[in-house]
Write a protein that holds these residues in place. Sequence first.
Motif, PDB file in Angstrom:
ATOM      1  N   THR A  43      52.502  53.983  20.801  1.00  0.00           N
ATOM      2  CA  THR A  43      53.836  54.864  20.425  1.00  0.00           C
ATOM      3  C   THR A  43      54.856  54.117  20.416  1.00  0.00           C
ATOM      4  OG1 THR A  43      54.159  55.151  22.961  1.00  0.00           O
ATOM      5  CG2 THR A  43      53.078  56.933  21.830  1.00  0.00           C
ATOM      6  N   GLY A  44      55.959  54.514  19.678  1.00  0.00           N
ATOM      7  CA  GLY A  44      57.113  53.620  19.771  1.00  0.00           C
ATOM      8  C   GLY A  44      58.102  54.462  18.996  1.00  0.00           C
ATOM      9  N   THR A  45      58.979  53.710  18.616  1.00  0.00           N
ATOM     10  CA  THR A  45      60.395  54.313  17.719  1.00  0.00           C
ATOM     11  C   THR A  45      60.678  53.527  16.666  1.00  0.00           C
ATOM     12  OG1 THR A  45      61.585  54.702  19.918  1.00  0.00           O
ATOM     13  CG2 THR A  45      62.917  54.787  18.257  1.00  0.00           C
ATOM     14  N   PHE A  46      60.895  54.307  15.387  1.00  0.00           N
ATOM     15  CA  PHE A  46      60.870  53.722  14.128  1.00  0.00           C
ATOM     16  C   PHE A  46      62.458  54.110  13.803  1.00  0.00           C
ATOM     17  CE2 PHE A  46      60.831  54.141   9.497  1.00  0.00           C
ATOM     18  CZ  PHE A  46      60.171  53.052   9.216  1.00  0.00           C
ATOM     19  N   VAL A  47      63.262  53.076  13.439  1.00  0.00           N
ATOM     20  CA  VAL A  47      64.619  53.267  12.955  1.00  0.00           C
ATOM     21  C   VAL A  47      64.631  53.061  11.321  1.00  0.00           C
ATOM     22  CG1 VAL A  47      66.986  52.608  12.951  1.00  0.00           C
ATOM     23  CG2 VAL A  47      65.720  52.419  15.192  1.00  0.00           C
ATOM     24  N   VAL A  48      65.003  54.263  10.626  1.00  0.00           N
ATOM     25  CA  VAL A  48      64.669  53.985   8.931  1.00  0.00           C
ATOM     26  C   VAL A  48      65.844  53.336   8.410  1.00  0.00           C
ATOM     27  CG1 VAL A  48      65.029  55.511   6.902  1.00  0.00           C
ATOM     28  CG2 VAL A  48      63.965  56.430   9.148  1.00  0.00           C
ATOM     29  N   CYS A  62      59.200  55.455   4.191  1.00  0.00           N
ATOM     30  CA  CYS A  62      60.616  54.956   4.704  1.00  0.00           C
ATOM     31  C   CYS A  62      60.162  53.602   5.194  1.00  0.00           C
ATOM     32  CB  CYS A  62      60.925  55.728   5.763  1.00  0.00           C
ATOM     33  SG  CYS A  62      61.408  57.471   5.186  1.00  0.00           S
ATOM     34  N   ARG A  63      61.150  52.801   4.802  1.00  0.00           N
ATOM     35  CA  ARG A  63      61.116  51.171   5.505  1.00  0.00           C
ATOM     36  C   ARG A  63      62.045  51.201   6.630  1.00  0.00           C
ATOM     37  NH1 ARG A  63      62.237  50.110   0.112  1.00  0.00           N
ATOM     38  NH2 ARG A  63      60.658  49.523  -1.053  1.00  0.00           N
ATOM     39  N   GLY A  64      61.575  50.521   7.498  1.00  0.00           N
ATOM     40  CA  GLY A  64      62.541  50.389   8.755  1.00  0.00           C
ATOM     41  C   GLY A  64      62.012  49.359   9.855  1.00  0.00           C
ATOM     42  N   ARG A  65      62.230  49.677  11.205  1.00  0.00           N
ATOM     43  CA  ARG A  65      62.074  48.519  12.213  1.00  0.00           C
ATOM     44  C   ARG A  65      61.092  49.481  12.959  1.00  0.00           C
ATOM     45  NH1 ARG A  65      63.253  43.718  11.493  1.00  0.00           N
ATOM     46  NH2 ARG A  65      62.724  43.192  13.480  1.00  0.00           N
ATOM     47  N   TYR A  66      60.093  49.054  13.624  1.00  0.00           N
ATOM     48  CA  TYR A  66      59.349  49.590  14.655  1.00  0.00           C
ATOM     49  C   TYR A  66      59.617  48.840  15.866  1.00  0.00           C
ATOM     50  CZ  TYR A  66      55.097  50.504  17.342  1.00  0.00           C
ATOM     51  OH  TYR A  66      54.305  51.165  18.321  1.00  0.00           O
ATOM     52  N   SER A  80      60.524  44.503  18.254  1.00  0.00           N
ATOM     53  CA  SER A  80      61.068  45.192  17.163  1.00  0.00           C
ATOM     54  C   SER A  80      60.493  44.195  15.640  1.00  0.00           C
ATOM     55  CB  SER A  80      62.308  45.272  17.038  1.00  0.00           C
ATOM     56  OG  SER A  80      62.575  46.124  15.952  1.00  0.00           O
ATOM     57  N   ARG A  81      59.915  45.119  14.753  1.00  0.00           N
ATOM     58  CA  ARG A  81      59.284  44.452  13.491  1.00  0.00           C
ATOM     59  C   ARG A  81      59.594  45.326  12.356  1.00  0.00           C
ATOM     60  NH1 ARG A  81      52.785  44.191  14.170  1.00  0.00           N
ATOM     61  NH2 ARG A  81      52.688  46.000  15.032  1.00  0.00           N
ATOM     62  N   PRO A  82      59.808  44.667  11.163  1.00  0.00           N
ATOM     63  CA  PRO A  82      59.616  45.610   9.994  1.00  0.00           C
ATOM     64  C   PRO A  82      58.446  46.240   9.728  1.00  0.00           C
ATOM     65  CG  PRO A  82      60.167  43.297   9.316  1.00  0.00           C
ATOM     66  CD  PRO A  82      59.903  43.236  10.795  1.00  0.00           C
ATOM     67  N   MET A  83      58.328  47.384   9.270  1.00  0.00           N
ATOM     68  CA  MET A  83      57.266  48.304   9.129  1.00  0.00           C
ATOM     69  C   MET A  83      57.681  49.474   8.159  1.00  0.00           C
ATOM     70  SD  MET A  83      54.344  48.452  10.851  1.00  0.00           S
ATOM     71  CE  MET A  83      54.878  47.493  12.501  1.00  0.00           C
ATOM     72  N   LEU A  84      56.469  50.034   7.609  1.00  0.00           N
ATOM     73  CA  LEU A  84      56.605  51.369   6.714  1.00  0.00           C
ATOM     74  C   LEU A  84      56.007  52.614   7.369  1.00  0.00           C
ATOM     75  CD1 LEU A  84      56.908  51.942   3.557  1.00  0.00           C
ATOM     76  CD2 LEU A  84      54.311  51.407   3.362  1.00  0.00           C
ATOM     77  N   LEU A  85      56.751  53.543   7.248  1.00  0.00           N
ATOM     78  CA  LEU A  85      56.452  54.810   7.897  1.00  0.00           C
ATOM     79  C   LEU A  85      55.804  55.592   6.550  1.00  0.00           C
ATOM     80  CD1 LEU A  85      56.420  57.101   9.845  1.00  0.00           C
ATOM     81  CD2 LEU A  85      58.853  57.728   9.041  1.00  0.00           C
ATOM     82  N   VAL A 107      53.048  52.894  10.335  1.00  0.00           N
ATOM     83  CA  VAL A 107      53.486  53.852  11.457  1.00  0.00           C
ATOM     84  C   VAL A 107      53.336  55.134  10.866  1.00  0.00           C
ATOM     85  CG1 VAL A 107      54.491  52.480  12.783  1.00  0.00           C
ATOM     86  CG2 VAL A 107      55.798  53.499  11.070  1.00  0.00           C
ATOM     87  N   PHE A 108      52.962  55.995  11.568  1.00  0.00           N
ATOM     88  CA  PHE A 108      52.955  57.583  11.167  1.00  0.00           C
ATOM     89  C   PHE A 108      53.547  58.567  12.240  1.00  0.00           C
ATOM     90  CE2 PHE A 108      49.129  55.513   9.412  1.00  0.00           C
ATOM     91  CZ  PHE A 108      49.282  55.921   8.201  1.00  0.00           C
TER      92      PHE A 108
END
Length: 181
Positions: A43-48, A62-66, A80-85, A107-108
């Motif tokens: 689990t984690g948090t994703f910031v768009v 969405c692109r953002g940081r996980y 924290s790293r860049p990720m795709l939702l 991430v989903f």
Amino acid sequence: MDRTWSWRVVGGLAVLWLVGSLGVVWLLFGARLVALTGIAGPTGTFVVTDCFEGLEDTDTHCRGRYTPSSASTAAGAEASRPMLLRSASDDFRPGTRREVRLVGDVVFEPSPLDAAEYVTFAGWTAVTLGLPGHWLLASSRRGRFLNGENYVFVWLASLFGAIALGIIALPVAWLLVTVRG
């Protein structure tokens, strides 16, 4: 040549076909399905940072940081790293925070509706890929190739069964997402 030997080979090929079909279904749907239901995946948090419509599908990505949760970080996860939702539930504004599950490099958001949809698609794919293997297995047990006309009706009935399975999976997925997040 002994006829039973050749039918045993056909039966063995049928079993390999069925196992391969299940493997393909797992590779296509398994990891994403367990993430959508909240069963597995850190689990984690994703910031768009920005959202866009996918090229292959009409889903919003969405692109953002996980950022992994503290429990995931204690287990050795990265910072924290860049990720795709993938398949975001909405077109989010930059800065929006979402609770997510990590699967590979994507991430989903846990979603019961998407999970039920994936159960339906996984069932449909399993039936479509597995039906030739089932036909070969049934033929090898009888020692002759069976007429395949009835398998069209079995395939159609199985498709309705996959839809029913998706409908039945909806409350289970909702419960899992609620409990596990």
